[in-house]
Design a protein around this motif. Structure first.
Motif, PDB file in Angstrom:
ATOM      1  N   GLY A  83       1.130   4.138  -2.793  1.00  0.00           N
ATOM      2  CA  GLY A  83       1.009   5.680  -2.781  1.00  0.00           C
ATOM      3  C   GLY A  83       2.137   6.533  -3.139  1.00  0.00           C
ATOM      4  O   GLY A  83       2.238   7.583  -3.023  1.00  0.00           O
ATOM      5  N   GLU A 122      -1.965   4.714   5.928  1.00  0.00           N
ATOM      6  CA  GLU A 122      -2.314   6.060   6.159  1.00  0.00           C
ATOM      7  C   GLU A 122      -1.470   6.758   7.298  1.00  0.00           C
ATOM      8  O   GLU A 122      -1.295   8.016   7.183  1.00  0.00           O
ATOM      9  N   LEU A 123      -1.422   6.078   8.356  1.00  0.00           N
ATOM     10  CA  LEU A 123      -1.001   6.525   9.401  1.00  0.00           C
ATOM     11  C   LEU A 123       0.532   7.086   9.318  1.00  0.00           C
ATOM     12  O   LEU A 123       1.297   8.050   9.539  1.00  0.00           O
ATOM     13  N   ARG A 145       0.818  -1.346  -0.001  1.00  0.00           N
ATOM     14  CA  ARG A 145       0.024   0.208   0.131  1.00  0.00           C
ATOM     15  C   ARG A 145       0.637   1.343   0.184  1.00  0.00           C
ATOM     16  O   ARG A 145       0.493   2.239  -0.670  1.00  0.00           O
ATOM     17  N   ALA A 154       1.886   7.682   6.275  1.00  0.00           N
ATOM     18  CA  ALA A 154       2.073   8.815   5.503  1.00  0.00           C
ATOM     19  C   ALA A 154       1.657  10.129   6.022  1.00  0.00           C
ATOM     20  O   ALA A 154       2.015  11.187   5.478  1.00  0.00           O
ATOM     21  N   GLY A 155       1.197  10.262   7.162  1.00  0.00           N
ATOM     22  CA  GLY A 155       0.926  11.470   8.013  1.00  0.00           C
ATOM     23  C   GLY A 155       1.736  11.797   9.004  1.00  0.00           C
ATOM     24  O   GLY A 155       2.987  11.328   9.042  1.00  0.00           O
ATOM     25  N   GLU A 184      -3.962  -0.964   5.599  1.00  0.00           N
ATOM     26  CA  GLU A 184      -4.398   0.216   4.946  1.00  0.00           C
ATOM     27  C   GLU A 184      -4.252   1.194   5.892  1.00  0.00           C
ATOM     28  O   GLU A 184      -4.009   2.323   5.529  1.00  0.00           O
ATOM     29  N   ARG A 185      -4.944   1.087   7.104  1.00  0.00           N
ATOM     30  CA  ARG A 185      -4.706   2.251   8.144  1.00  0.00           C
ATOM     31  C   ARG A 185      -3.433   2.575   8.600  1.00  0.00           C
ATOM     32  O   ARG A 185      -3.030   3.786   8.854  1.00  0.00           O
TER      33      ARG A 185
END
Length: 251
Positions: free
Chosen positions: A24, A169-170, A20, A172-173, A165-166
């Motif tokens: 991205g 996301e974390l 993932r 990338a933040g 997925e979560r």
């Protein structure tokens, strides 16, 4: 895009996180005991770990073992991350590690504290067990002619891809501290999950539930490992079984 190191990047969760993150657009390094060029045993640390972490912006720490060594591995990783100036350390943990007195859970909780006290920007996500864990349990318990289960215990398994997925996301933040837990979509008795497994694998076994003694078993019966208020997962155990076992013949 950032350079991200994923420890345990060849494992059940880690490989999906890697997929993932790469999708991205991130540059991703995979660290495990056997993955070249970053083949490192975190329990030993060493120059290979410093090489793996050099130039990395974020580390996603998925490597873990119930056989021990997690705390030592985390200490080596955190020290290397500090030396390299890593901005963000993301750690995947387990729901209930502060409520269920298991040795592995105590170790995971200790690693959480090491992450929080690391001096690095950090994020910790706790999730319930992945679907493959009860499936592995039932596979072992279905070998005798009678399937014996611990009585009074429920579970809340979650699809591993949703956790991946979560985590991506974390990663990338920005560092977010302890984020909301992730639980599977349903709290189910072990009996109902076991019967779903037997049906999906085409096996016939009488299912008998027996009480287990001890503090850990009592904590499980009390639901210490569950998070019904955070039932955010979508994929059900039956859907997982259908993908894995197909038509119910066990093939």
């Amino acid at each position: 895009m950032t350079t991200i190191l994923v420890t345990g990047g060849t494992g059940t969760l880690g490989r999906l996180v890697v997929e993932r993150l790469r999708a991205g657009g991130h540059e991703v390094r995979v660290l495990s005991r056997s993955a070249r060029p970053y083949a490192v045993d975190l329990r030993k640390g060493g120059a290979g770990l410093d090489t793996a972490v050099a130039g990395v912006d974020t580390v996603v720490h998925c490597a873990s073992s119930p056989r021990g060594g997690d705390e030592e591995a985390a200490r080596h990783l955190i020290a290397a991350a500090r030396r390299a100036g890593v901005r963000h350390l993301v750690y995947i943990s387990i729901v209930g590690i502060d409520r269920v007195p298991l040795g592995y859970y105590r170790s995971k909780l200790a690693v959480e504290r090491l992450v929080e006290e690391s001096g690095l920007g950090w994020t910790v996500l706790r999730a319930t067990q992945f679907h493959d864990l009860p499936a592995q349990l039932f596979q072992a318990l279905a070998k005798p002619p009678v399937m014996l289960l611990p009585a009074g215990i429920s579970d809340q398994p979650i699809e591993v891809a949703e956790v991946a997925e979560r985590l991506a996301e974390l990663a990338a933040g920005a560092p977010a501290g302890r984020v909301a837990d992730m639980g599977g979509p349903e709290v189910r008795t072990l009996d109902s999950l076991a019967r779903a497994y037997l049906k999906a694998t085409g096996r016939r076994r009488p299912v008998v539930s027996l009480p287990l003694p001890g503090k850990a078993a009592r904590a499980f019966r009390n639901g210490g490992h569950l998070t019904p208020e955070r039932a955010v997962g979508k994929g059900t155990f039956e859907e997982y079984l259908a993908v894995r076992f197909g038509d119910g013949s066990g093939r």
